[in-house]
Design a protein around this motif. Structure first.
Motif, short mmCIF file in Angstrom:
data_model
loop_
_atom_site.label_atom_id
_atom_site.label_comp_id
_atom_site.label_asym_id
_atom_site.label_seq_id
_atom_site.Cartn_x
_atom_site.Cartn_y
_atom_site.Cartn_z
N ASN A 105 0.80 -1.23 0.00
CA ASN A 105 0.00 0.00 0.00
C ASN A 105 0.84 1.27 0.00
OD1 ASN A 105 -2.65 -1.17 0.10
ND2 ASN A 105 -2.25 -1.74 2.22
N ASN A 106 2.13 1.15 0.27
CA ASN A 106 2.94 2.34 0.49
C ASN A 106 4.13 2.49 -0.44
OD1 ASN A 106 2.02 0.99 3.28
ND2 ASN A 106 1.78 3.22 3.42
N VAL A 107 4.59 1.42 -1.03
CA VAL A 107 5.80 1.46 -1.86
C VAL A 107 5.45 1.15 -3.31
CG1 VAL A 107 8.09 0.48 -2.25
CG2 VAL A 107 7.25 0.81 0.08
N LYS A 108 5.98 1.98 -4.21
CA LYS A 108 5.67 1.85 -5.64
C LYS A 108 6.92 2.18 -6.45
CE LYS A 108 2.64 4.10 -9.09
NZ LYS A 108 1.63 5.18 -9.25
N PHE A 109 7.17 1.39 -7.50
CA PHE A 109 8.25 1.67 -8.44
C PHE A 109 7.63 1.85 -9.83
CE2 PHE A 109 10.25 -0.76 -5.04
CZ PHE A 109 11.34 0.04 -4.74
N VAL A 110 8.12 2.84 -10.57
CA VAL A 110 7.57 3.16 -11.88
C VAL A 110 8.70 3.20 -12.90
CG1 VAL A 110 6.19 4.79 -13.23
CG2 VAL A 110 5.80 4.57 -10.77
N LEU A 111 8.46 2.58 -14.05
CA LEU A 111 9.40 2.63 -15.17
C LEU A 111 8.64 3.13 -16.40
CD1 LEU A 111 12.21 1.92 -16.39
CD2 LEU A 111 11.26 -0.34 -16.94
N ASN A 112 9.13 4.22 -17.02
CA ASN A 112 8.50 4.80 -18.21
C ASN A 112 9.48 4.87 -19.37
OD1 ASN A 112 6.16 7.35 -16.88
ND2 ASN A 112 6.16 5.11 -16.80
N TYR A 113 9.01 4.49 -20.56
CA TYR A 113 9.71 4.78 -21.81
C TYR A 113 8.85 5.75 -22.60
CZ TYR A 113 10.77 4.61 -26.72
OH TYR A 113 11.02 4.99 -28.02
N GLN A 114 9.47 6.79 -23.17
CA GLN A 114 8.69 7.77 -23.92
C GLN A 114 9.44 8.22 -25.16
OE1 GLN A 114 6.34 10.92 -21.88
NE2 GLN A 114 7.68 12.35 -22.95
N TYR A 115 8.71 8.31 -26.28
CA TYR A 115 9.23 8.90 -27.51
C TYR A 115 8.50 10.22 -27.73
CZ TYR A 115 9.95 9.84 -32.46
OH TYR A 115 10.26 10.45 -33.65
N SER A 116 9.27 11.33 -27.85
CA SER A 116 8.70 12.66 -28.03
C SER A 116 9.03 13.17 -29.42
CB SER A 116 9.26 13.63 -26.99
OG SER A 116 8.91 13.23 -25.69
N ASN A 117 8.05 13.77 -30.09
CA ASN A 117 8.20 14.28 -31.43
C ASN A 117 7.56 15.66 -31.52
OD1 ASN A 117 8.63 14.45 -34.24
ND2 ASN A 117 6.59 13.59 -34.64
N ASP A 118 8.38 16.71 -31.72
CA ASP A 118 7.90 18.08 -31.80
C ASP A 118 8.01 18.61 -33.22
OD1 ASP A 118 7.49 18.00 -29.09
OD2 ASP A 118 9.35 19.02 -28.58
N ASP A 119 7.18 19.62 -33.54
CA ASP A 119 7.23 20.20 -34.88
C ASP A 119 8.29 21.30 -34.97
OD1 ASP A 119 6.16 22.46 -33.71
OD2 ASP A 119 4.26 22.39 -34.80
N ARG A 120 8.42 21.92 -36.14
CA ARG A 120 9.46 22.90 -36.42
C ARG A 120 9.26 24.22 -35.66
NH1 ARG A 120 10.13 22.66 -41.71
NH2 ARG A 120 10.86 24.77 -42.17
N TYR A 121 8.06 24.43 -35.10
CA TYR A 121 7.79 25.66 -34.36
C TYR A 121 8.11 25.52 -32.86
CZ TYR A 121 5.14 26.36 -38.64
OH TYR A 121 4.78 26.45 -39.96
N ALA A 122 8.42 24.32 -32.42
CA ALA A 122 8.70 24.07 -31.00
C ALA A 122 10.16 24.39 -30.70
CB ALA A 122 8.36 22.62 -30.65
N ASN A 123 10.47 25.70 -30.69
CA ASN A 123 11.86 26.15 -30.51
C ASN A 123 12.09 26.88 -29.20
OD1 ASN A 123 10.59 28.56 -30.96
ND2 ASN A 123 11.75 29.11 -32.80
N GLY A 124 11.16 26.74 -28.24
CA GLY A 124 11.36 27.35 -26.94
C GLY A 124 11.58 28.84 -27.00
N LYS A 125 10.67 29.55 -27.66
CA LYS A 125 10.78 31.01 -27.85
C LYS A 125 12.02 31.40 -28.64
CE LYS A 125 10.69 32.60 -23.72
NZ LYS A 125 10.68 33.63 -22.66
N GLY A 126 12.39 30.58 -29.62
CA GLY A 126 13.52 30.94 -30.48
C GLY A 126 14.88 30.58 -29.93
N LYS A 127 14.94 29.77 -28.88
CA LYS A 127 16.22 29.45 -28.24
C LYS A 127 16.73 28.05 -28.58
CE LYS A 127 14.49 30.24 -24.22
NZ LYS A 127 14.27 30.38 -22.76
N LEU A 128 15.88 27.15 -29.06
CA LEU A 128 16.26 25.76 -29.24
C LEU A 128 16.28 25.38 -30.72
CD1 LEU A 128 14.07 24.29 -26.36
CD2 LEU A 128 16.51 24.81 -26.30
N VAL A 129 17.24 24.56 -31.08
CA VAL A 129 17.43 24.14 -32.47
C VAL A 129 16.26 23.30 -32.95
CG1 VAL A 129 18.87 22.75 -34.02
CG2 VAL A 129 19.95 24.23 -32.30
N ILE A 130 15.77 23.61 -34.16
CA ILE A 130 14.65 22.85 -34.73
C ILE A 130 14.95 22.29 -36.13
CG2 ILE A 130 12.83 23.95 -33.40
CD1 ILE A 130 13.61 25.06 -36.96
#
Length: 453
Positions: free
Chosen positions: A391-416
């Protein structure tokens, strides 16, 4: 009798009073010298949580603490894109005190010390003395998104989906009424500022002191239908929600009257916010609206939400949206549980003495592009395993694939992408990648160790 005095528990009392107190051992005084009511309390561990309760059960006091330790590594991105740092963090270090002080009154204080920083979470006063009704005031989560209001201890994944991070209102100071009867639940509340840490408090004070600005307000309502609310083996839920919001003063003075929508793709360890609209100026009000659904049958469950956002400005309105779908099943005989009163999933039962494992999958999408605002759009594909030891102890394992478009540049700071000379660029207008291409994509592997007590 000649009056003299004695010192008892830090109080100076007439000797006659002290003698009476000795003769009547049931009398006790508080630090102000006032006689107080007394109740004998029984203590026990309920699912390893320490609880003190009176014999008539009108008074109950307990602790609700949580520690979550997260680690994440990121890989698979193009070498020309911005590096993502691996790391470990204390995601949550929560200490809460909760009490039912009479039959109808409840209070709660909840604070967080994650990574050594103090933040107020819940500070609640609640009354439920009217049949099928409850009213609360203080600092708490607005009843809008079922995923946002779900306690972090019962989340299906390490982090919530992007759309709820951006458009689902979280904790604000306010008042709220709730109604629950049979298959139907509803809520309506009025809310004001975010109160979390020193930054928000300073912003509110500066906007008031320097400019005389009103704090702003929000109205949030929700209704849900649960046709199998009394069935523990199967259930279905369908809900609709809306929130009308005016600009608040918990932002920097220069950003007042504007809104900004931004989020990270994955865990809090990756601090980069690829999706970011920057501040949209001249906002009169916002509308958040959407629908949600969930269901379970034995070990299996699903959950989905769609949320839209309408921003009314002096120049032009904007519309953004996002959604997610997630599903899972217990693998070794455990059963899903649904909290009818709150309209959300809670901790499942376990099928084995050693615990149980839950397999989860999720797709989530967020679009912050509209008209002349290019905040970016992104999607995540996530798979996870939740190991419930007890009831008190839990372990979590996540795998994630992220895909952003060409406009996702963090206000012009990140390479796209890359420009015509082949050099990395943060400017989506210079990227030579075909339309619909560009933007970062990467993989993440994350783990969480959690204990609740």
């Amino acid at each position: 009798m000649r009056k003299s005095t004695i010192l008892t528990l830090g109080l100076t009392l007439p000797l006659t009073t002290a003698v009476c107190a000795q003769e009547n051992d049931s009398v006790r005084y508080n630090q102000y010298g006032v006689a107080v009511d007394r109740q004998e309390l029984q203590s026990e561990a309920r699912n390893n949580v320490l609880v003190f309760e009176s014999k008539n059960r009108d008074y109950k006091f307990w602790f609700d603490n949580r520690v979550q330790v997260d680690g994440a590594t990121f890989f698979g991105k193009d070498r020309d894109f911005d590096d993502i740092g691996n790391g470990i963090s204390l995601r949550r270090v929560r200490f809460a005190m909760k009490a039912k002080v009479t039959k109808n009154w409840y209070g709660e204080i909840d604070v967080d010390f994650a990574d050594g920083l103090f933040e107020l979470k819940d500070a609640i006063i609640e009354y439920d003395g009217i049949r099928n009704m409850a009213f609360k005031a203080g600092n708490f989560k607005e009843d809008f998104s079922m995923e946002e209001t779900t306690s972090s201890r019962y989340l299906g994944f390490i982090e919530r989906p992007m759309v709820t991070k951006v458009f689902a209102p979280s904790r604000h100071v306010g008042i709220q009424g709730e109604y629950l009867r049979d298959h139907f639940r509803a809520s309506l509340g009025m809310f004001f500022q975010t109160i979390a840490g020193s930054e928000e408090v300073t912003n509110v004070q500066d906007n008031n002191k320097d400019y005389g600005r009103d704090q702003g307000y929000s109205f949030t309502g929700k209704a849900g239908w649960m046709p199998y609310s009394s069935d523990r083996m199967k259930g279905f839920y369908l809900g609709a929600k809306a929130s009308y919001r005016t600009p608040k003063t918990d932002v920097a003075t220069g950003d007042y009257g504007g809104v900004r929508y931004s989020t990270r793709n994955a865990t809090s360890i990756n601090r980069k916010k690829y999706l970011d609209t920057d501040v949209i100026k001249g906002v009169d009000h916002e509308w958040f609206y959407g629908g949600e659904t969930a269901g379970y049958y034995g070990p299996a469950r699903f959950q989905a939400e769609w949320i839209g956002c309408h921003v009314s400005t002096n120049a032009s309105p904007y519309n953004f949206n996002g959604w997610y779908f997630q599903a899972g099943t217990m693998l070794f005989g455990g059963k899903q549980r649904f909290n009818v009163a709150e309209g959300e999933f809670t901790q499942p039962s376990r099928g084995k003495k050693w615990g149980d494992v839950e397999l989860m999958v999720r797709y989530d999408y967020l679009n912050l592009n509209n008209k002349n605002v290019y905040g970016g759009a992104g999607e995540n594909f996530t798979a996870g395993l939740n190991f419930y030891v007890n009831n008190n102890v839990k372990f979590v394992l996540n795998y994630q694939y992220s895909n952003d478009d060409r406009y996702a540049n963090g206000k012009g700071k990140l390479v796209i992408g890359h420009d015509a000379s082949g050099k990395p660029t943060t400017d989506y207008t210079k990227a030579v990648e075909a339309k619909g291409k560009g933007g970062i994509n990467y993989h993440m592997l994350a783990v969480r160790c959690e204990i609740d007590f």
